[in-house]
Write a protein that holds these residues in place. Structure first.
Motif, mmCIF file in Angstrom:
data_model
loop_
_atom_site.group_PDB
_atom_site.id
_atom_site.type_symbol
_atom_site.label_atom_id
_atom_site.label_comp_id
_atom_site.label_asym_id
_atom_site.label_seq_id
_atom_site.Cartn_x
_atom_site.Cartn_y
_atom_site.Cartn_z
ATOM 1 N N GLY A 229 -0.250 0.054 11.135
ATOM 2 C CA GLY A 229 0.537 -1.098 10.451
ATOM 3 C C GLY A 229 1.657 -0.326 9.613
ATOM 4 O O GLY A 229 2.216 -1.059 8.801
ATOM 5 N N GLY A 230 1.692 0.945 9.720
ATOM 6 C CA GLY A 230 2.760 1.725 8.804
ATOM 7 C C GLY A 230 2.390 3.054 8.577
ATOM 8 O O GLY A 230 1.127 3.391 8.344
ATOM 9 N N PHE A 231 3.216 3.932 8.139
ATOM 10 C CA PHE A 231 3.151 5.034 7.713
ATOM 11 C C PHE A 231 2.338 5.124 6.368
ATOM 12 O O PHE A 231 2.740 4.238 5.582
ATOM 13 N N ALA A 232 1.182 5.745 6.361
ATOM 14 C CA ALA A 232 0.523 5.686 5.309
ATOM 15 C C ALA A 232 -0.581 4.534 4.929
ATOM 16 O O ALA A 232 -1.287 4.499 3.804
ATOM 17 N N LYS A 233 -0.335 3.603 5.751
ATOM 18 C CA LYS A 233 -1.354 2.611 5.962
ATOM 19 C C LYS A 233 -2.744 2.893 6.406
ATOM 20 O O LYS A 233 -2.834 3.579 7.452
#
Length: 295
Positions: A229-233
């Motif tokens: 879902g995305g960086f740091a998700k």
């Protein structure tokens, strides 16, 4: 500047987990090379520091976020080995545990906002910083570029030197998290086609990892989008997997890179990507200090 004779050694250890289904897995423990200068970050810095020494620089200036493993390792190295460090940070001033460490280590910080940080790839970005800090050597975000990749080539040599401890004569492939793709490119360069390298991307496809890697190497690797879902998700499945892994074998992971990479490997094995008897080396790229950003 810097201890150019310091080459930390990463142990290669077998990893026993119930989902391996006959696949043999060993982990190269970059998280164990040093309490502060941890993970793959030092290896990516070595060639950059050599370049800084060659031009007579007094230190290094680089970029990262408020939980940056790269800036954390760079600042710690600067303090230990007595060279100046400056960090250009994404966003607005905040006092995360990482930022507090950077200050303690003596790194001079500048907050760029979000728009200012997005401009880091634009022509002329470094010009005002070179004028302000003419005695410092600029290093790309994450210690990237060809210099960063070349510094990671020693990891192949370190792993091969320990295969006999596992009873292995050889291995089949590498598996690791990819944030910028620099470490992956370094492995590909060092392997020179001998073994494939799989990169589990911690960022979405549009973050430029494929472009970064293809600028350095041609073939010998595969990138998989595993950002969830995305960086740091993060999500409950990922956090539960990390907790279960730690209870099962004692291996500490963090949710940005190593946790996602190992979970992606589990899913690939369960999908039949790797058959029983396959021997894989997983790189623990460190970053455990970043766990402080999660509950």
């Amino acid at each position: 500047m810097g201890p150019f004779d310091w080459l930390p050694h990463a142990p290669l250890e077998p990893l026993k987990l119930d989902w391996l289904n006959g696949v043999e897995l060993a982990v190269l423990r970059l998280d164990r090379i040093d309490p502060l200068i941890s993970g793959n970050k030092w290896f990516k810095l070595t060639e950059h520091l050599a370049q800084a020494r060659a031009i007579g620089a007094k230190g290094v200036i680089s970029l990262g976020g408020a939980y940056s493993n790269h800036l954390h390792a760079l600042a710690a190295a600067g303090k230990r080995f007595d060279f100046l460090t400056v960090g250009l940070l994404r966003g607005h001033p905040q006092e995360t545990p990482t930022v507090l460490d950077l200050k303690t280590f003596g790194m001079q910080l500048h907050w760029l906002g979000y728009g200012g940080y997005r401009a880091r790839h634009e022509p002329g970005f470094w010009l005002p910083w070179r004028e302000q800090y003419p005695h410092l050597h600029p290093v790309p975000e994450g210690g990237g570029g060809l210099a960063g990749a070349l510094g990671c080539g020693v990891l192949v040599e370190q792993a091969r030197g320990q295969l006999s401890n596992l009873g292995w004569a050889d291995y089949d492939a590498w598996w690791l998290a990819a944030g910028t793709g620099t470490t992956l490119a370094g492995l590909v360069l060092a392997e020179a086609g001998a073994h494939p390298v799989y990169g589990a991307m911690a960022v979405p496809n549009d973050h430029g990892v494929a472009r970064n890697v293809s600028a350095l190497v041609q073939g010998g690797y595969e990138l998989l989008e595993t950002s969830r879902g995305g960086f740091a998700k993060v999500d409950p499945l990922l956090l539960d997997f990390i907790q279960h892994t730690e209870h099962a074998c004692g291996l500490q992971l963090e949710p940005l890179y190593t946790g996602k990479a190992l979970l992606a490997l589990k899913q690939q094995i369960e999908a039949g990507r790797f058959t029983p008897g396959t021997r894989l080396i997983f790189i623990h790229t460190g970053g455990l200090q970043g766990r402080r950003g999660f509950p």
